[in-house]
Design a protein around this motif. Structure first.
Motif, PDB file in Angstrom:
ATOM      1  N   GLN A   1       0.831  -1.210   0.000  1.00 50.70           N
ATOM      2  CA  GLN A   1       0.000   0.000   0.000  1.00 50.70           C
ATOM      3  C   GLN A   1       0.867   1.262   0.000  1.00 50.70           C
ATOM      4  O   GLN A   1       0.546   2.247  -0.685  1.00 50.70           O
ATOM      5  CB  GLN A   1      -0.939   0.000   1.217  1.00 50.70           C
ATOM      6  CG  GLN A   1      -2.007  -1.080   1.183  1.00 50.70           C
ATOM      7  CD  GLN A   1      -2.964  -0.937   0.007  1.00 50.70           C
ATOM      8  OE1 GLN A   1      -3.277   0.179  -0.427  1.00 50.70           O
ATOM      9  NE2 GLN A   1      -3.429  -2.049  -0.521  1.00 50.70           N
ATOM     10  N   LEU A   2       1.964   1.236   0.741  1.00 50.83           N
ATOM     11  CA  LEU A   2       2.885   2.375   0.742  1.00 50.83           C
ATOM     12  C   LEU A   2       3.515   2.557  -0.640  1.00 50.83           C
ATOM     13  O   LEU A   2       3.676   3.690  -1.113  1.00 50.83           O
ATOM     14  CB  LEU A   2       3.983   2.172   1.795  1.00 50.83           C
ATOM     15  CG  LEU A   2       3.584   2.409   3.252  1.00 50.83           C
ATOM     16  CD1 LEU A   2       4.688   1.933   4.191  1.00 50.83           C
ATOM     17  CD2 LEU A   2       3.287   3.889   3.490  1.00 50.83           C
ATOM     18  N   ALA A   3       3.876   1.453  -1.280  1.00 51.65           N
ATOM     19  CA  ALA A   3       4.454   1.541  -2.620  1.00 51.65           C
ATOM     20  C   ALA A   3       3.461   2.176  -3.586  1.00 51.65           C
ATOM     21  O   ALA A   3       3.837   3.028  -4.412  1.00 51.65           O
ATOM     22  CB  ALA A   3       4.854   0.146  -3.104  1.00 51.65           C
ATOM     23  N   LYS A   4       2.225   1.778  -3.487  1.00 49.86           N
ATOM     24  CA  LYS A   4       1.194   2.365  -4.358  1.00 49.86           C
ATOM     25  C   LYS A   4       1.017   3.854  -4.058  1.00 49.86           C
ATOM     26  O   LYS A   4       0.885   4.670  -4.981  1.00 49.86           O
ATOM     27  CB  LYS A   4      -0.128   1.622  -4.174  1.00 49.86           C
ATOM     28  CG  LYS A   4      -0.123   0.207  -4.749  1.00 49.86           C
ATOM     29  CD  LYS A   4      -1.457  -0.483  -4.485  1.00 49.86           C
ATOM     30  CE  LYS A   4      -1.514  -1.844  -5.155  1.00 49.86           C
ATOM     31  NZ  LYS A   4      -2.801  -2.533  -4.896  1.00 49.86           N
ATOM     32  N   LYS A   5       1.052   4.199  -2.784  1.00 47.25           N
ATOM     33  CA  LYS A   5       0.886   5.602  -2.395  1.00 47.25           C
ATOM     34  C   LYS A   5       1.966   6.481  -3.022  1.00 47.25           C
ATOM     35  O   LYS A   5       1.684   7.600  -3.477  1.00 47.25           O
ATOM     36  CB  LYS A   5       0.927   5.718  -0.867  1.00 47.25           C
ATOM     37  CG  LYS A   5       0.838   7.153  -0.342  1.00 47.25           C
ATOM     38  CD  LYS A   5       0.898   7.182   1.186  1.00 47.25           C
ATOM     39  CE  LYS A   5       0.877   8.604   1.710  1.00 47.25           C
ATOM     40  NZ  LYS A   5       0.936   8.640   3.203  1.00 47.25           N
ATOM     41  N   TYR A   6       3.191   5.980  -3.043  1.00 49.43           N
ATOM     42  CA  TYR A   6       4.313   6.770  -3.556  1.00 49.43           C
ATOM     43  C   TYR A   6       4.682   6.398  -5.001  1.00 49.43           C
ATOM     44  O   TYR A   6       5.716   6.832  -5.501  1.00 49.43           O
ATOM     45  CB  TYR A   6       5.523   6.609  -2.634  1.00 49.43           C
ATOM     46  CG  TYR A   6       5.305   7.266  -1.288  1.00 49.43           C
ATOM     47  CD1 TYR A   6       5.375   8.645  -1.139  1.00 49.43           C
ATOM     48  CD2 TYR A   6       4.986   6.504  -0.165  1.00 49.43           C
ATOM     49  CE1 TYR A   6       5.156   9.253   0.084  1.00 49.43           C
ATOM     50  CE2 TYR A   6       4.755   7.102   1.080  1.00 49.43           C
ATOM     51  CZ  TYR A   6       4.841   8.481   1.184  1.00 49.43           C
ATOM     52  OH  TYR A   6       4.614   9.085   2.412  1.00 49.43           O
ATOM     53  N   HIS A   7       3.837   5.603  -5.650  1.00 47.96           N
ATOM     54  CA  HIS A   7       4.054   5.214  -7.056  1.00 47.96           C
ATOM     55  C   HIS A   7       5.421   4.562  -7.244  1.00 47.96           C
ATOM     56  O   HIS A   7       6.173   4.905  -8.159  1.00 47.96           O
ATOM     57  CB  HIS A   7       3.904   6.433  -7.980  1.00 47.96           C
ATOM     58  CG  HIS A   7       2.628   7.188  -7.755  1.00 47.96           C
ATOM     59  ND1 HIS A   7       1.385   6.707  -8.127  1.00 47.96           N
ATOM     60  CD2 HIS A   7       2.391   8.386  -7.176  1.00 47.96           C
ATOM     61  CE1 HIS A   7       0.446   7.561  -7.792  1.00 47.96           C
ATOM     62  NE2 HIS A   7       1.024   8.603  -7.215  1.00 47.96           N
TER      63      HIS A   7
ATOM     64  N   PRO B   1       7.845   0.807  -7.260  1.00 43.59           N
ATOM     65  CA  PRO B   1       7.821  -0.650  -7.403  1.00 43.59           C
ATOM     66  C   PRO B   1       8.073  -1.332  -6.060  1.00 43.59           C
ATOM     67  O   PRO B   1       8.569  -0.699  -5.119  1.00 43.59           O
ATOM     68  CB  PRO B   1       8.982  -0.927  -8.365  1.00 43.59           C
ATOM     69  CG  PRO B   1       9.939   0.200  -8.127  1.00 43.59           C
ATOM     70  CD  PRO B   1       9.088   1.399  -7.807  1.00 43.59           C
ATOM     71  N   ILE B   2       7.731  -2.604  -5.982  1.00 44.02           N
ATOM     72  CA  ILE B   2       8.087  -3.405  -4.814  1.00 44.02           C
ATOM     73  C   ILE B   2       9.155  -4.419  -5.219  1.00 44.02           C
ATOM     74  O   ILE B   2       9.252  -4.795  -6.391  1.00 44.02           O
ATOM     75  CB  ILE B   2       6.875  -4.140  -4.202  1.00 44.02           C
ATOM     76  CG1 ILE B   2       6.236  -5.111  -5.218  1.00 44.02           C
ATOM     77  CG2 ILE B   2       5.847  -3.139  -3.699  1.00 44.02           C
ATOM     78  CD1 ILE B   2       5.160  -6.009  -4.616  1.00 44.02           C
ATOM     79  N   VAL B   3       9.961  -4.826  -4.265  1.00 45.19           N
ATOM     80  CA  VAL B   3      10.952  -5.875  -4.480  1.00 45.19           C
ATOM     81  C   VAL B   3      10.649  -6.976  -3.471  1.00 45.19           C
ATOM     82  O   VAL B   3      10.720  -6.769  -2.257  1.00 45.19           O
ATOM     83  CB  VAL B   3      12.387  -5.332  -4.332  1.00 45.19           C
ATOM     84  CG1 VAL B   3      13.396  -6.464  -4.370  1.00 45.19           C
ATOM     85  CG2 VAL B   3      12.670  -4.328  -5.449  1.00 45.19           C
ATOM     86  N   ILE B   4      10.280  -8.143  -3.998  1.00 45.07           N
ATOM     87  CA  ILE B   4       9.712  -9.219  -3.188  1.00 45.07           C
ATOM     88  C   ILE B   4      10.764 -10.239  -2.780  1.00 45.07           C
ATOM     89  O   ILE B   4      11.526 -10.743  -3.607  1.00 45.07           O
ATOM     90  CB  ILE B   4       8.596  -9.940  -3.969  1.00 45.07           C
ATOM     91  CG1 ILE B   4       7.458  -8.978  -4.303  1.00 45.07           C
ATOM     92  CG2 ILE B   4       8.071 -11.137  -3.193  1.00 45.07           C
ATOM     93  CD1 ILE B   4       6.429  -9.554  -5.249  1.00 45.07           C
ATOM     94  N   HIS B   5      10.748 -10.565  -1.493  1.00 42.59           N
ATOM     95  CA  HIS B   5      11.496 -11.699  -0.945  1.00 42.59           C
ATOM     96  C   HIS B   5      10.502 -12.822  -0.696  1.00 42.59           C
ATOM     97  O   HIS B   5       9.505 -12.627  -0.009  1.00 42.59           O
ATOM     98  CB  HIS B   5      12.175 -11.280   0.374  1.00 42.59           C
ATOM     99  CG  HIS B   5      12.822 -12.420   1.106  1.00 42.59           C
ATOM    100  ND1 HIS B   5      14.194 -12.574   1.168  1.00 42.59           N
ATOM    101  CD2 HIS B   5      12.299 -13.455   1.823  1.00 42.59           C
ATOM    102  CE1 HIS B   5      14.484 -13.645   1.890  1.00 42.59           C
ATOM    103  NE2 HIS B   5      13.345 -14.203   2.294  1.00 42.59           N
ATOM    104  N   CYS B   6      10.780 -13.988  -1.267  1.00 38.38           N
ATOM    105  CA  CYS B   6       9.890 -15.141  -1.101  1.00 38.38           C
ATOM    106  C   CYS B   6      10.731 -16.386  -0.864  1.00 38.38           C
ATOM    107  O   CYS B   6      11.537 -16.758  -1.720  1.00 38.38           O
ATOM    108  CB  CYS B   6       9.025 -15.313  -2.355  1.00 38.38           C
ATOM    109  SG  CYS B   6       8.029 -16.812  -2.383  1.00 38.38           S
ATOM    110  N   ARG B   7      10.540 -17.017   0.284  1.00 39.76           N
ATOM    111  CA  ARG B   7      11.247 -18.272   0.548  1.00 39.76           C
ATOM    112  C   ARG B   7      10.283 -19.254   1.198  1.00 39.76           C
ATOM    113  O   ARG B   7       9.705 -18.959   2.255  1.00 39.76           O
ATOM    114  CB  ARG B   7      12.465 -18.027   1.457  1.00 39.76           C
ATOM    115  CG  ARG B   7      13.385 -19.232   1.500  1.00 39.76           C
ATOM    116  CD  ARG B   7      14.717 -18.931   2.146  1.00 39.76           C
ATOM    117  NE  ARG B   7      15.611 -20.062   2.021  1.00 39.76           N
ATOM    118  CZ  ARG B   7      16.768 -20.186   2.663  1.00 39.76           C
ATOM    119  NH1 ARG B   7      17.184 -19.218   3.455  1.00 39.76           N
ATOM    120  NH2 ARG B   7      17.523 -21.258   2.501  1.00 39.76           N
TER     121      ARG B   7
END
Length: 255
Positions: A118-124, A126-132
């Motif tokens: 939601q913060l990423a969307k607010k500030y336009h 990208p997100i960087v995802i960690h998935c394990r």
């Protein structure tokens, strides 16, 4: 040749004795753009110092790493929000879900992941995802947040081709690093079925050093080994892979 390391923890204690030399090694190999993911508030000062020392090369992210989502995660998220409101960052990351070490904070990790999207969307941003050990859980959150304003990088992608295609369907590039050089890494067996336009390069240094450095401290200079492997996988020239993946990184980060 310009190379972009889309994920390197250059502020890590692992580089305290030779950080400048590590950066010099990378620059010598053509790696001139370093995108720096956050872990938690304890590293913010070191990240800002790194940016100040190399303003032309260092690009910072802000976020709370899922393995650092603990009882005080609301306080940590407040720090993330405050920092994003104060100055320019190039992504919200690294964020996501990690069930490899500890499953007891799954609910809190999911909440932190959603709040930071939601913060990423607010500030336009990208997100960087960690998935394990958490593809299903990560995809569940991404499905809820799906939209044109959701985009970014699936960092250190280690899934199968179906998971790769699903990640791409959420406007994610695949962050490819040292694992592609491992004999048991498997992603090299299908990656050529994924258009190179969906791929960015990364090291995740000091972790996950590529062959022939596997098991040693990773550094951004070794991105050249990832590049060479991708050139083989895609039956293409290294120069072309470097150019396309750097352009892909510019599309994500806007710089």
């Amino acid at each position: 040749m310009i190379l972009t390391d889309t994920h390197t923890h250059l502020y890590s204690e692992a580089f305290d004795d030779d950080r400048d030399q590590v950066i010099a090694n990378a620059l010598k190999n053509g790696v001139t753009r370093f995108f720096i993911p956050a872990i938690d508030s304890s590293y913010t000062s070191a990240m800002l110092s790194l940016e100040k020392a190399y303003p032309e090369n260092i690009f910072l992210m802000m976020g709370l790493h899922p393995t650092h989502v603990k009882e005080n995660y609301a306080e940590e998220l407040s720090h993330v929000s405050e920092m994003l409101s104060k100055r320019k960052f190039y992504a919200v990351g690294e964020i996501g879900i990690d069930l490899y070490w500890d499953k007891s904070f799954l609910q809190q990790q999911q909440d932190a992941f959603k709040q930071q999207i939601q913060l990423a969307k607010k500030y336009h941003l990208p997100i960087v995802i960690h998935c394990r050990d958490a593809f299903d859980e990560v995809f569940e959150v991404l499905e809820d947040e799906r939209g044109d304003n959701l985009y970014g990088i699936f960092h250190c992608f280690t899934g199968d081709i179906k998971q790769a295609q699903r990640a791409i369907s959420y406007n994610m590039k695949l962050g490819i690093g040292g694992v592609v050089t491992f004999k048991n890494g498997k992603i090299d067996t299908f990656l050529n079925h994924i258009d190179i336009k969906h791929v960015v390069l990364e090291t995740d240094s000091p972790y996950l050093a590529p062959v022939p450095y596997r098991g040693k401290r990773n550094e951004s200079a070794y991105l050249i080994n990832v590049l060479d492997k991708l050139a083989l996988v895609y039956n293409s020239e290294a120069q072309e892979i470097a150019q396309i993946t750097t352009q892909n990184s510019k599309e994500v980060f806007g710089i």
